[in-house]
Motif scaffolding. Structure first.
Motif, PDB file in Angstrom:
ATOM      1  N   VAL A 193       0.843  -1.195   0.000  1.00 49.69           N
ATOM      2  CA  VAL A 193       0.000   0.000   0.000  1.00 49.69           C
ATOM      3  C   VAL A 193       0.874   1.239   0.000  1.00 49.69           C
ATOM      4  CG1 VAL A 193      -1.891   1.217   1.147  1.00 49.69           C
ATOM      5  CG2 VAL A 193      -1.715  -1.283   1.347  1.00 49.69           C
ATOM      6  N   ASP A 194       0.520   2.193  -0.854  1.00 49.70           N
ATOM      7  CA  ASP A 194       1.152   3.509  -0.886  1.00 49.70           C
ATOM      8  C   ASP A 194       0.114   4.491  -1.414  1.00 49.70           C
ATOM      9  OD1 ASP A 194       1.111   3.315  -3.707  1.00 49.70           O
ATOM     10  OD2 ASP A 194       3.086   2.410  -3.743  1.00 49.70           O
ATOM     11  N   PRO A 195       0.406   5.791  -1.457  1.00 47.66           N
ATOM     12  CA  PRO A 195      -0.608   6.767  -1.891  1.00 47.66           C
ATOM     13  C   PRO A 195      -1.166   6.512  -3.294  1.00 47.66           C
ATOM     14  CG  PRO A 195       1.170   7.884  -0.749  1.00 47.66           C
ATOM     15  CD  PRO A 195       1.604   6.460  -0.892  1.00 47.66           C
ATOM     16  N   VAL A 196      -0.313   6.087  -4.227  1.00 52.31           N
ATOM     17  CA  VAL A 196      -0.803   5.817  -5.584  1.00 52.31           C
ATOM     18  C   VAL A 196      -1.800   4.667  -5.564  1.00 52.31           C
ATOM     19  CG1 VAL A 196      -0.149   5.152  -7.917  1.00 52.31           C
ATOM     20  CG2 VAL A 196       1.330   6.664  -6.605  1.00 52.31           C
ATOM     21  N   ARG A 197      -1.481   3.626  -4.829  1.00 53.12           N
ATOM     22  CA  ARG A 197      -2.377   2.470  -4.750  1.00 53.12           C
ATOM     23  C   ARG A 197      -3.655   2.821  -3.995  1.00 53.12           C
ATOM     24  NH1 ARG A 197       2.800   0.299  -5.071  1.00 53.12           N
ATOM     25  NH2 ARG A 197       2.948  -1.520  -6.463  1.00 53.12           N
TER      26      ARG A 197
ATOM     27  N   GLY B 286      -6.189  -6.547  -7.975  1.00 51.20           N
ATOM     28  CA  GLY B 286      -4.967  -7.330  -7.868  1.00 51.20           C
ATOM     29  C   GLY B 286      -3.784  -6.630  -8.500  1.00 51.20           C
ATOM     30  N   VAL B 287      -4.012  -6.017  -9.673  1.00 48.94           N
ATOM     31  CA  VAL B 287      -2.947  -5.263 -10.332  1.00 48.94           C
ATOM     32  C   VAL B 287      -2.515  -4.073  -9.477  1.00 48.94           C
ATOM     33  CG1 VAL B 287      -2.404  -3.813 -12.332  1.00 48.94           C
ATOM     34  CG2 VAL B 287      -3.621  -5.975 -12.660  1.00 48.94           C
ATOM     35  N   VAL B 288      -3.489  -3.376  -8.897  1.00 49.55           N
ATOM     36  CA  VAL B 288      -3.189  -2.163  -8.134  1.00 49.55           C
ATOM     37  C   VAL B 288      -2.352  -2.476  -6.896  1.00 49.55           C
ATOM     38  CG1 VAL B 288      -4.237  -0.408  -6.656  1.00 49.55           C
ATOM     39  CG2 VAL B 288      -5.144  -0.813  -8.944  1.00 49.55           C
TER      40      VAL B 288
ATOM     41  N   VAL C  62     -19.539  16.467  -9.852  1.00 45.95           N
ATOM     42  CA  VAL C  62     -19.761  17.854  -9.442  1.00 45.95           C
ATOM     43  C   VAL C  62     -18.919  18.201  -8.219  1.00 45.95           C
ATOM     44  CG1 VAL C  62     -21.471  19.491  -8.602  1.00 45.95           C
ATOM     45  CG2 VAL C  62     -22.077  17.897 -10.440  1.00 45.95           C
ATOM     46  N   ALA C  63     -18.864  17.271  -7.259  1.00 45.55           N
ATOM     47  CA  ALA C  63     -18.137  17.543  -6.016  1.00 45.55           C
ATOM     48  C   ALA C  63     -16.655  17.797  -6.286  1.00 45.55           C
ATOM     49  CB  ALA C  63     -18.310  16.373  -5.047  1.00 45.55           C
ATOM     50  N   ILE C  64     -16.034  16.948  -7.105  1.00 45.44           N
ATOM     51  CA  ILE C  64     -14.611  17.144  -7.411  1.00 45.44           C
ATOM     52  C   ILE C  64     -14.418  18.408  -8.237  1.00 45.44           C
ATOM     53  CG2 ILE C  64     -12.643  16.168  -8.659  1.00 45.44           C
ATOM     54  CD1 ILE C  64     -13.661  13.399  -7.866  1.00 45.44           C
ATOM     55  N   GLY C  65     -15.385  18.694  -9.112  1.00 43.37           N
ATOM     56  CA  GLY C  65     -15.270  19.909  -9.917  1.00 43.37           C
ATOM     57  C   GLY C  65     -15.317  21.166  -9.086  1.00 43.37           C
ATOM     58  N   LEU C  66     -16.177  21.191  -8.070  1.00 49.50           N
ATOM     59  CA  LEU C  66     -16.302  22.369  -7.225  1.00 49.50           C
ATOM     60  C   LEU C  66     -15.242  22.422  -6.128  1.00 49.50           C
ATOM     61  CD1 LEU C  66     -20.196  22.515  -6.810  1.00 49.50           C
ATOM     62  CD2 LEU C  66     -18.754  23.904  -8.325  1.00 49.50           C
ATOM     63  N   PHE C  67     -14.804  21.261  -5.665  1.00 50.36           N
ATOM     64  CA  PHE C  67     -13.818  21.197  -4.578  1.00 50.36           C
ATOM     65  C   PHE C  67     -12.648  20.302  -5.017  1.00 50.36           C
ATOM     66  CE2 PHE C  67     -18.119  21.541  -2.775  1.00 50.36           C
ATOM     67  CZ  PHE C  67     -18.031  22.780  -2.156  1.00 50.36           C
ATOM     68  N   PRO C  68     -11.769  20.799  -5.862  1.00 53.30           N
ATOM     69  CA  PRO C  68     -10.695  19.971  -6.432  1.00 53.30           C
ATOM     70  C   PRO C  68      -9.791  19.323  -5.395  1.00 53.30           C
ATOM     71  CG  PRO C  68     -10.861  22.083  -7.567  1.00 53.30           C
ATOM     72  CD  PRO C  68     -11.740  22.175  -6.365  1.00 53.30           C
ATOM     73  N   HIS C  69      -9.678  19.924  -4.223  1.00 53.01           N
ATOM     74  CA  HIS C  69      -8.784  19.372  -3.212  1.00 53.01           C
ATOM     75  C   HIS C  69      -9.238  17.993  -2.744  1.00 53.01           C
ATOM     76  CE1 HIS C  69     -11.494  19.969   0.261  1.00 53.01           C
ATOM     77  NE2 HIS C  69     -11.944  21.010  -0.420  1.00 53.01           N
ATOM     78  N   LEU C  70     -10.531  17.658  -2.949  1.00 50.58           N
ATOM     79  CA  LEU C  70     -10.993  16.315  -2.611  1.00 50.58           C
ATOM     80  C   LEU C  70     -10.199  15.258  -3.371  1.00 50.58           C
ATOM     81  CD1 LEU C  70     -14.876  16.839  -2.634  1.00 50.58           C
ATOM     82  CD2 LEU C  70     -13.364  16.673  -0.640  1.00 50.58           C
ATOM     83  N   LEU C  71      -9.742  15.615  -4.548  1.00 53.21           N
ATOM     84  CA  LEU C  71      -8.926  14.708  -5.362  1.00 53.21           C
ATOM     85  C   LEU C  71      -7.439  15.013  -5.228  1.00 53.21           C
ATOM     86  CD1 LEU C  71      -8.516  12.534  -7.531  1.00 53.21           C
ATOM     87  CD2 LEU C  71      -9.008  14.272  -9.262  1.00 53.21           C
ATOM     88  N   THR C  72      -7.075  16.264  -5.338  1.00 51.13           N
ATOM     89  CA  THR C  72      -5.649  16.598  -5.378  1.00 51.13           C
ATOM     90  C   THR C  72      -4.926  16.289  -4.068  1.00 51.13           C
ATOM     91  OG1 THR C  72      -6.150  18.903  -4.795  1.00 51.13           O
ATOM     92  CG2 THR C  72      -5.979  18.360  -7.139  1.00 51.13           C
ATOM     93  N   ASP C  73      -5.651  16.333  -2.954  1.00 54.12           N
ATOM     94  CA  ASP C  73      -5.033  15.986  -1.678  1.00 54.12           C
ATOM     95  C   ASP C  73      -4.616  14.513  -1.629  1.00 54.12           C
ATOM     96  OD1 ASP C  73      -5.371  18.555  -0.853  1.00 54.12           O
ATOM     97  OD2 ASP C  73      -7.049  18.164   0.508  1.00 54.12           O
ATOM     98  N   LEU C  74      -5.207  13.692  -2.500  1.00 55.91           N
ATOM     99  CA  LEU C  74      -4.901  12.259  -2.516  1.00 55.91           C
ATOM    100  C   LEU C  74      -3.789  11.908  -3.496  1.00 55.91           C
ATOM    101  CD1 LEU C  74      -8.571  10.879  -2.518  1.00 55.91           C
ATOM    102  CD2 LEU C  74      -7.055  11.210  -0.548  1.00 55.91           C
ATOM    103  N   LEU C  75      -3.361  12.857  -4.304  1.00 56.85           N
ATOM    104  CA  LEU C  75      -2.329  12.578  -5.301  1.00 56.85           C
ATOM    105  C   LEU C  75      -0.985  12.352  -4.625  1.00 56.85           C
ATOM    106  CD1 LEU C  75      -3.312  15.241  -7.986  1.00 56.85           C
ATOM    107  CD2 LEU C  75      -3.789  12.776  -8.035  1.00 56.85           C
ATOM    108  N   PRO C  76      -0.173  11.439  -5.140  1.00 58.72           N
ATOM    109  CA  PRO C  76       1.100  11.125  -4.462  1.00 58.72           C
ATOM    110  C   PRO C  76       2.056  12.302  -4.409  1.00 58.72           C
ATOM    111  CG  PRO C  76       0.981  10.090  -6.649  1.00 58.72           C
ATOM    112  CD  PRO C  76      -0.390  10.605  -6.331  1.00 58.72           C
ATOM    113  N   GLY C  77       2.013  13.180  -5.425  1.00 59.58           N
ATOM    114  CA  GLY C  77       2.901  14.336  -5.418  1.00 59.58           C
ATOM    115  C   GLY C  77       2.292  15.571  -4.803  1.00 59.58           C
ATOM    116  N   GLY C  78       1.006  15.514  -4.475  1.00 57.12           N
ATOM    117  CA  GLY C  78       0.335  16.658  -3.865  1.00 57.12           C
ATOM    118  C   GLY C  78       0.212  17.861  -4.768  1.00 57.12           C
ATOM    119  N   THR C  79       0.245  17.656  -6.089  1.00 57.61           N
ATOM    120  CA  THR C  79       0.154  18.784  -7.018  1.00 57.61           C
ATOM    121  C   THR C  79      -1.225  19.425  -6.936  1.00 57.61           C
ATOM    122  OG1 THR C  79       1.674  17.660  -8.527  1.00 57.61           O
ATOM    123  CG2 THR C  79       0.374  19.481  -9.436  1.00 57.61           C
ATOM    124  N   PRO C  80      -1.309  20.709  -6.714  1.00 58.40           N
ATOM    125  CA  PRO C  80      -2.626  21.359  -6.617  1.00 58.40           C
ATOM    126  C   PRO C  80      -3.212  21.623  -8.002  1.00 58.40           C
ATOM    127  CG  PRO C  80      -0.906  22.976  -6.295  1.00 58.40           C
ATOM    128  CD  PRO C  80      -0.200  21.655  -6.449  1.00 58.40           C
ATOM    129  N   ALA C  81      -4.500  21.819  -8.037  1.00 55.49           N
ATOM    130  CA  ALA C  81      -5.190  22.204  -9.268  1.00 55.49           C
ATOM    131  C   ALA C  81      -5.860  23.549  -9.051  1.00 55.49           C
ATOM    132  CB  ALA C  81      -6.225  21.156  -9.655  1.00 55.49           C
TER     133      ALA C  81
END
Length: 598
Positions: free
Chosen positions: A65-69, A109-111, A427-446
């Motif tokens: 397990v890691d952030p990408v997985r 299984g792949v992930v 809609v939720a991710i579109g309005l609040f991008p951090h819901l997704l970007t906070d989970l990215l392994p590099g933490g790149t903001p949008a």
């Protein structure tokens, strides 16, 4: 803290499916989907790896397990559950239900695999599960499409296996990571690229996905290509050539999507185009590029599965899968229309929806490679145009010759629930991008609402709008263009068949006849070698006899030769005489001389 591989939950669920039917089977699949999601969300990097040693020095890692997985496993589990909810509207065939659960299990299984050997096992399981989904629909052409799917993925799996073997022999390790230049890199890239629908090995996707059932198409749109994108990101270190492949996919897929009339075939090409954005970001290789690729993977799973769900609802209610046969559906299928509207505009990159978040990230990251960002922007313009065609021709165009009372209604509640939940996530991710970007392994903001991104989106929509206004055929339905590069494969295959059944057969027959003549000759000679040698010698000497001998002696010579030929092989001759004895003695002396030297 301990954890179980999420794939195990879905595989256990498959074991009990043959014992259940009807409502009990539906309830069981939903239960497995919920448990699988809960187990996946409960995993964290603190969970110890599950390692099994298969050979001395070679370990298989079933769970790491890691952030990408975490990100990939979470979206696969969520989307898998939504597919199972969508499927509740009817009793699916047992094989199709098994195929859907097996697809989720294989993708999981792949992930969560930590080595290439485990990846390969689940990789092949994913192909088998997809074939089960395609064949279970029993729609016209599904059988042939399934066989073609097998051919492509057997080739891809063989290439992936070759890359793994080369990697093992070179490094002695099966751990997932960058691959050294050489055959291993080439084979592995082809193997992963097959599932990711690289150009020109992409035609299995728009060929097979429309042949599945409306539920099967949703499942197929989620797992195969996205598992390949995940593995592409997990291995990493590919170089700029992969980024350019992403650009080619984005443009090629968008152009071919624009030319389609079959709704699900159009969405199939759209998958290729959007996977191109992911591949481009991962190929760039920067932290921002990889984050953009993974973010777009998540978002494409959501808005593309939403569009496939809406397309399935329309096909279910109208019995038609062609845009040219649709129209006016917004009046009597309002929820389906709203779902298609949200999914389509998210795909087009409208700010406020999830597509704009990751598409902007991908275009920005692509700026590190010259001319790549403009290609992605051109692809985005074409995407807006074909999304307009989906929404206008399918839902908002006046339905000529029909009345509202006879137009189809929205689909059953389970389908509406699945579409509604998926639309809410878009809609939720579109309005609040951090819901997704906070989970990215590099933490790149949008920053989809930044002035630069809003201006970029406005420019893309404006150019598309101008083209739609000026080019009238873009607003009309057409029969669709279904010829792709696989036509070349078909022609090449026919050429091989023709060559094998005509010139090759003729050459083989000629060789066989020649060999037969040689064998017959030696059989004929072996019947009486002494007489055969005498006849051959006399035949060779005949022209000289005619020249240098008189007529009487020549006639006698020819008569003797004719006698020998007519009575062969029964004629009895003797080769033993003084001359032959001298020759035999010379041969023996020569052989003795050779052996004495050695």
């Amino acid at each position: 803290m301990t954890g179980l591989p999420p794939a195990l939950i879905y595989l256990i669920g498959i074991l009990f499916l043959p014992l259940l039917a009807g409502g009990a089977r539906k309830a069981w699949t939903l239960f497995i989907g919920v448990v699988g999601l809960g187990l996946t969300l409960g995993l964290s990097p603190a969970v110890p790896e599950i390692v099994i040693r298969v050979l001395p020095g070679i370990d298989t890692v079933l769970l790491t397990v890691d952030p990408v997985r975490d990100l990939a496993g979470g979206i696969f589990a969520i989307s898998g559950l939504l597919v199972l909810v969508y499927a509740v509207y009817r009793d699916l065939p047992l094989v199709e239900t098994i195929g859907i659960l097996a697809s989720i299990a294989a993708a999981m299984g792949v992930v969560y695999a930590g080595d290439f050997i485990t990846v390969f096992v689940f990789w092949e399981a994913l192909a088998v599960a997809s074939i089960a989904i395609i064949w279970s629909s029993r729609s016209p052409g599904s059988s042939a499409a399934g066989y073609r799917y097998i051919l492509y993925h057997v080739f891809g799996g063989a290439c992936l296996l070759a890359g793994i073997v080369y990697t093992l022999s070179a490094s002695g390790s099966a751990a997932i990571g960058p691959v050294a230049d050489g055959p291993a890199l080439v084979f592995m890239l082809i193997g992963i690229g097959m599932n990711a629908a690289f150009i020109p090995i992409h035609t299995w996707l728009p060929d097979a996905y429309p042949k599945a059932s409306v539920v099967g198409s949703v499942a197929l749109s989620i797992f195969t290509t996205k598992a390949a994108v995940f593995l592409l990101a997990g291995v990493g270190g590919w170089g700029v050539a992969v980024a350019w492949m992403g650009g080619a996919m984005a443009l090629y897929g968008a152009v071919f999507a624009l030319m389609q009339d079959d709704l699900r075939r159009l969405l199939g090409y759209s998958i290729i185009s959007q996977v191109g954005y992911m591949v481009a970001g991962i190929g760039v290789g920067s932290v921002a590029g990889v984050d953009a690729g993974l973010a777009h993977m998540v978002n494409d799973i959501l808005f593309k599965s939403l569009l496939f769900m809406a397309a399935g609802a329309v096909i279910l209610r109208t019995g038609s899968h062609r845009l040219s046969e649709m129209g006016g559906l917004w009046r009597t299928m309002p929820v389906t229309t709203l779902s298609a509207l949200i999914g389509g505009l998210a795909l087009a990159g409208l700010p406020g929806l999830n597509g704009a978040v990751s598409k902007g990230m991908a275009i920005e990251a692509a700026g590190a490679v010259p001319y790549l960002a403009p290609i992605l922007m051109v692809s985005a313009v074409i995407t807006v145009i074909y999304v307009f065609r989906i929404l206008y021709l399918g839902f908002f165009r006046p339905a000529e010759g029909t009345r509202e009372g006879i137009l189809p209604r929205d689909p059953p509640v389970p389908m509406l629930l699945a579409m509604g939940a998926t639309a809410i996530l878009c809609v939720a991710i579109g309005l609040f991008p951090h819901l997704l970007t906070d989970l990215l392994p590099g933490g790149t903001p949008a920053h989809p609402f930044a002035a630069s991104h809003l201006l970029e989106s406005a420019g893309i929509f404006a150019v598309a709008g101008v083209l739609l206004a000026l080019v009238r055929p873009l607003r009309r339905s057409w029969g669709g263009f279904e010829t792709d590069i696989d036509t070349l494969y078909i022609q090449a295959g026919r050429a091989v068949v023709w060559f094998s059944s005509h010139p090759l057969v003729e050459v083989t027959d000629a060789i066989g006849r020649g060999i037969g003549r040689v064998v017959a000759f030696f059989q004929h000679v072996s019947a009486n070698p002494a007489a055969a040698i005498q006849i051959a010698w006399k035949t060779l000497a005949l022209p000289f006899v005619r020249i240098f001998w008189g007529l009487e002696r020549s006639a006698a010579y020819e008569k003797d030769l004719v006698f020998l030929r007519d009575n062969y092989p029964e004629i009895q001759t003797s080769i033993w005489g003084g001359s032959y004895g001298i020759i035999f003695v010379c041969i023996l002396v020569f052989l003795y001389f050779l052996f004495s030297l050695t």
